[in-house]
Scaffold this active site. Sequence first.
Site, PDB file in Angstrom:
ATOM      1  N   VAL A  48     -40.629 -13.460 -25.445  1.00 27.57           N
ATOM      2  CA  VAL A  48     -40.149 -14.582 -26.256  1.00 27.57           C
ATOM      3  C   VAL A  48     -41.298 -15.479 -26.687  1.00 27.57           C
ATOM      4  CG1 VAL A  48     -38.735 -16.675 -26.233  1.00 27.57           C
ATOM      5  CG2 VAL A  48     -37.847 -14.551 -25.252  1.00 27.57           C
ATOM      6  N   ASP A  54     -50.768 -18.708 -20.747  1.00 25.32           N
ATOM      7  CA  ASP A  54     -50.193 -17.891 -19.690  1.00 25.32           C
ATOM      8  C   ASP A  54     -51.132 -17.903 -18.493  1.00 25.32           C
ATOM      9  OD1 ASP A  54     -47.805 -15.521 -19.855  1.00 25.32           O
ATOM     10  OD2 ASP A  54     -49.229 -15.358 -18.197  1.00 25.32           O
ATOM     11  N   ASN A 108     -24.244 -14.420 -26.005  1.00 29.63           N
ATOM     12  CA  ASN A 108     -24.590 -13.147 -25.370  1.00 29.63           C
ATOM     13  C   ASN A 108     -23.402 -12.545 -24.624  1.00 29.63           C
ATOM     14  OD1 ASN A 108     -27.154 -13.030 -26.347  1.00 29.63           O
ATOM     15  ND2 ASN A 108     -28.179 -13.523 -24.431  1.00 29.63           N
ATOM     16  N   HIS A 132     -20.366   0.078 -31.241  1.00 29.18           N
ATOM     17  CA  HIS A 132     -20.873   1.447 -31.144  1.00 29.18           C
ATOM     18  C   HIS A 132     -20.765   1.900 -29.690  1.00 29.18           C
ATOM     19  CE1 HIS A 132     -22.336   1.107 -35.241  1.00 29.18           C
ATOM     20  NE2 HIS A 132     -22.887  -0.048 -34.909  1.00 29.18           N
ATOM     21  N   GLY A 171     -21.165   3.805 -26.257  1.00 26.89           N
ATOM     22  CA  GLY A 171     -22.369   4.371 -25.667  1.00 26.89           C
ATOM     23  C   GLY A 171     -22.357   4.251 -24.157  1.00 26.89           C
ATOM     24  N   CYS A 228     -31.626  -9.368 -21.507  1.00 21.92           N
ATOM     25  CA  CYS A 228     -30.755 -10.522 -21.774  1.00 21.92           C
ATOM     26  C   CYS A 228     -29.326 -10.340 -21.270  1.00 21.92           C
ATOM     27  CB  CYS A 228     -30.743 -10.818 -23.272  1.00 21.92           C
ATOM     28  SG  CYS A 228     -32.339 -11.366 -23.927  1.00 21.92           S
TER      29      CYS A 228
END
Length: 437
Positions: A11, A30, A213, A256, A258, A265
Amino acid sequence: MKITMIGAGYVGLVSGVCFADFGHDVVCVDKDEGKISALKKGQIPIFEPGLDHLVASNVASGRLNFTDDLKTAVAASDVVFIAVGTPSRRGDGHADLSYVYAAAREIAANLQGFTVVVTKSTVPVGTGDEVERIIRETNPAADVTVVSNPEFLREGAAIEDFKRPDRIVIGVDGSDGRAREVMTEVYRPLYLNQSPLVFTTRRTSELIKYAGNAFLAMKITFINEIADLCEKVGANVQDVARGIGLDGRIGSKFLHAGPGYGGSCFPKDTLALVKTAQDHDTPVRLVETTVAVNDNRKRAMGRKVIAAAGGDIRGSKIAVLGLTFKPNTDDMRDSPAIAVVQALQDAGARVTGYDPEGMENARKLIEGLDCARDPYEAAAEADALVIITEWNEFRALDFDRLKSTMKTPLLVDLRNIYRKDEVAKHGFRYASIGRPD
């Protein structure tokens, strides 16, 4: 504007380079010195289409820099984004916010002048309140506003998503309008292109991310359960998905069938939402069921392969194509392939895998996996070929070549990218998801 991005992971790196491409001066920070050293050399630690080129061009322009010196970067910033990891906490499923809070303390100690601190990481409701408390406790004199600005990036299409978003959600509390002005300026290139800026409260913004989500995860899980029903009643799940997806109230995306959802996430965010709701004595039963059904789905796909191969695969070789949780990424986190391969291994099979970008990560995560250099090497002497992830290069396989090298011409297509008649004419037996075979 001068922007600091704390965290140069998926991200943080994608967001930082896109902000630089908008014309802002961006420093990605970082603590991993090895990662920073590699980035300075142009070595990108993740696979994301177009990212390497975008990093190179913005580094060359001087707008994008990498450092492990948080103190200097924060002191010079107008906006500081927190984009560190929030993994599921070991043992209870809550989001682990230790990295977020540690970043908040370090940021607080180095603030100079008015600064907007933004949580870009996916965090539970109320995290922004705690970040603000930590900052004010650490540095009572800080002139700061804490904002929520969740990301909505799809791995494999992250740059496109960042530059052409459906919406930009910004959560701001209080009557001080400076933060709103700053965030509008940060996203001005998108605002001018009529991407909607949705301003709301911090807590609402945090919940929007989790609710979004969870809804998508439920949609995936719903069509997978419908696929199971289709197999029992002789219906075709692809036609069902099209028939309901053309309804504007439903839409065709995420319908879809699967092997279940995975990635960085959906698994952790659905679990975190479940835990947050339980903590507030308001359980979200639909999401709880989604989590349970999806976990079982991955294992069930292993059983499906075993059944297609005759029910006993002890001593057999099974070739699997696609190991990452989706195409166009090297991310193996919670990939359905992990559970499928382990189920096949537990049943006594030797598994050989191939993935265009995920082999390095697969070796680390799947013990005993034999690795191939292409689909045909994977399929050599195999008793079955299984498609787990729908990479484009698997959509035009040479079935005559595969048949000549396989021991048994059997294709188990867990992504429905072929039709039975397409492969049957080459002498293959075929099994798929939610379609009459």
